[in-house]
Design an enzyme around this catalytic site. Structure first.
Site, short mmCIF file in Angstrom:
data_model
loop_
_atom_site.label_atom_id
_atom_site.label_comp_id
_atom_site.label_asym_id
_atom_site.label_seq_id
_atom_site.Cartn_x
_atom_site.Cartn_y
_atom_site.Cartn_z
N HIS A 38 0.84 -1.20 0.00
CA HIS A 38 0.00 0.00 0.00
C HIS A 38 0.88 1.26 0.00
O HIS A 38 0.59 2.24 -0.68
CB HIS A 38 -0.88 0.06 1.24
CG HIS A 38 -1.82 -1.09 1.40
ND1 HIS A 38 -1.66 -2.05 2.37
CD2 HIS A 38 -2.94 -1.42 0.73
CE1 HIS A 38 -2.66 -2.92 2.29
NE2 HIS A 38 -3.45 -2.57 1.30
N GLN A 62 -17.54 -7.04 -1.78
CA GLN A 62 -16.61 -7.87 -2.54
C GLN A 62 -16.22 -9.17 -1.83
O GLN A 62 -15.39 -9.90 -2.32
CB GLN A 62 -15.37 -7.06 -2.93
CG GLN A 62 -14.45 -6.70 -1.79
CD GLN A 62 -13.39 -5.70 -2.24
OE1 GLN A 62 -13.69 -4.55 -2.54
NE2 GLN A 62 -12.14 -6.14 -2.30
N LYS A 150 -0.41 -6.22 -8.10
CA LYS A 150 -0.71 -7.43 -7.31
C LYS A 150 -2.09 -7.99 -7.69
O LYS A 150 -2.26 -9.19 -7.83
CB LYS A 150 -0.65 -7.07 -5.83
CG LYS A 150 -1.37 -7.98 -4.90
CD LYS A 150 -0.44 -9.00 -4.33
CE LYS A 150 -1.16 -10.08 -3.57
NZ LYS A 150 -2.25 -9.61 -2.74
N SER A 187 -2.33 -8.17 3.00
CA SER A 187 -2.87 -8.13 4.36
C SER A 187 -3.18 -9.54 4.83
O SER A 187 -3.13 -9.84 6.03
CB SER A 187 -4.15 -7.29 4.40
OG SER A 187 -3.91 -6.04 3.79
P1 AMP Z 1 -6.29 -3.89 -0.54
O1 AMP Z 1 -6.17 -3.12 0.72
O2 AMP Z 1 -5.83 -5.32 -0.43
O3 AMP Z 1 -7.63 -3.74 -1.21
O4 AMP Z 1 -5.24 -3.23 -1.54
C1 AMP Z 1 -5.31 -1.85 -1.85
C2 AMP Z 1 -4.42 -1.57 -3.01
O5 AMP Z 1 -3.07 -1.94 -2.71
C3 AMP Z 1 -4.80 -2.37 -4.27
O6 AMP Z 1 -4.68 -1.54 -5.41
C4 AMP Z 1 -3.80 -3.48 -4.28
O7 AMP Z 1 -3.54 -3.98 -5.57
C5 AMP Z 1 -2.57 -2.76 -3.73
N1 AMP Z 1 -1.62 -3.74 -3.20
C6 AMP Z 1 -1.86 -4.69 -2.26
N2 AMP Z 1 -0.76 -5.45 -2.06
C7 AMP Z 1 0.20 -4.97 -2.90
C8 AMP Z 1 1.55 -5.32 -3.17
N3 AMP Z 1 2.14 -6.33 -2.55
N4 AMP Z 1 2.22 -4.60 -4.10
C9 AMP Z 1 1.61 -3.57 -4.75
N5 AMP Z 1 0.35 -3.18 -4.53
C10 AMP Z 1 -0.36 -3.87 -3.63
#
Ligand code: AMP
Length: 294
Positions: A38, A62, A150, A187
């Site tokens: 993030h 989701q 990711k 996460s």
């Molecule tokens: P989330 O909180 O899992 O919905 O992720 C929020 C954003 O962070 C999304 O655009 C994910 O693709 C990005 N993200 C999560 N993990 C990674 C990672 N390891 N590398 C790059 N972006 C990430």
């Protein structure tokens, strides 16, 4: 840094920033439980935009009923402290009712792209993602919105939605951030014990093998798939949900990877935790999603 809970307040702040102060807004949607993945999105937003808005919202739409919505890690105090350290200007942390008021009944679906790969294993998932992103883009109206490679299919769908429905935000894709072992940060890695964390490195190892084979001249999708599957199957703690080779924009399945970039993506269970990862093979022509892993 201001923490905003109300969508009306977020809309009026964003409107003032744009209209009266003429500042560019960078927006990073997240579900919280922040990690370095993030933070790299936020870093990119900070570098490109005058004002950075980060949303923290665990989006019930989701998650399927069997998934981990209730137990998904939530710690807004820790997240806010991290965001302040990263010079974020606004945190938008709405309640579920604020995003989905009583009587909510409008959804965004990207037909054809949302029912395969992640969508096949997780029905309704992408309808929830595109709907909440559409709402958030309408509330914040950013100049740029940042997403991680990711979640490669998510990026493909959001780019299509933004184009089809004429959202004004430009989508910026940020490369995958990995732990030293190669395990993509997530996460959900919090659910893994030490042994499972070690086993989780097999996802990126398998994808790296595919990349090396591709660069060594192996362009057959079937043989690359075999290589990835074979590598993962050697790890006793891993159980494959899917491994797939798709066109990096249309998700069509090529037999051979030739002139268009291909997405090699997979989902693997380590214990009860489902992990995803991907690599893009082939030359990208101005396609940021495909360039992200280059
Ligand atoms: P989330 O909180 O899992 O919905 O992720 C929020 C954003 O962070 C999304 O655009 C994910 O693709 C990005 N993200 C999560 N993990 C990674 C990672 N390891 N590398 C790059 N972006 C990430």
């Amino acid at each position: 840094m201001e923490i905003i809970n109300r969508r009306k307040r977020m809309m009026s702040v964003a409107r003032r920033l744009r209209r009266e102060e003429n500042r560019t807004i960078g927006f990073v949607p997240t579900m919280g439980a922040l990690h370095e993945g993030h933070l790299s999105l936020i870093h990119e937003a900070r570098a490109m935009c005058d004002v950075v808005v980060v949303s923290v919202f665990v989006n019930p739409a989701q998650f399927s009923p069997a998934e981990d919505f209730a137990s998904y890690p939530r710690d807004l105090t820790r997240d806010s402290a991290l965001l302040a350290e990263y010079n974020v200007d606004y945190v938008f942390a709405p309640t579920v009712e604020e995003i989905y008021p009583p009587g909510f009944s409008s959804y965004v679906t990207v037909a054809g792209l949302s029912d395969q790969l992640e969508g096949a294993s997780r029905p309704e998932h992408f309808r929830g993602v595109t709907t909440v992103v559409a709402i958030l883009l309408n509330v914040v109206k950013p100049d740029f919105a940042f997403f991680g490679q990711k979640d490669a299919q998510q990026v493909i769908l959001i780019k299509r939605m933004v184009r089809d429905l004429a959202f004004s935000a430009e989508i910026v894709v940020v490369p995958i951030v990995r732990e030293e072992s190669g395990l993509a940060m997530s996460s959900r890695n919090n659910y893994l014990n030490d042994e499972q964390r070690r086993a989780g490195a097999v996802l990126s190892q398998a994808l790296l093998k595919a990349r090396e084979a591709y660069e060594g001249g192996e362009h057959s999708a079937a043989r690359l798939l075999e290589l990835v599957r074979g590598t993962i199957e050697k790890e006793p703690l891993a159980r494959i949900d899917y491994v797939s080779v798709n066109d990096a924009e249309t998700l069509e399945k090529p037999e051979k990877i030739d002139d268009r970039p291909a997405l090699v993506s997979l989902a693997v269970f380590i214990g009860n935790t489902r992990l995803i990862d991907n690599v893009v093979l082939g030359k990208a022509k101005g396609n940021v999603a495909a360039e992200a892993n280059a």
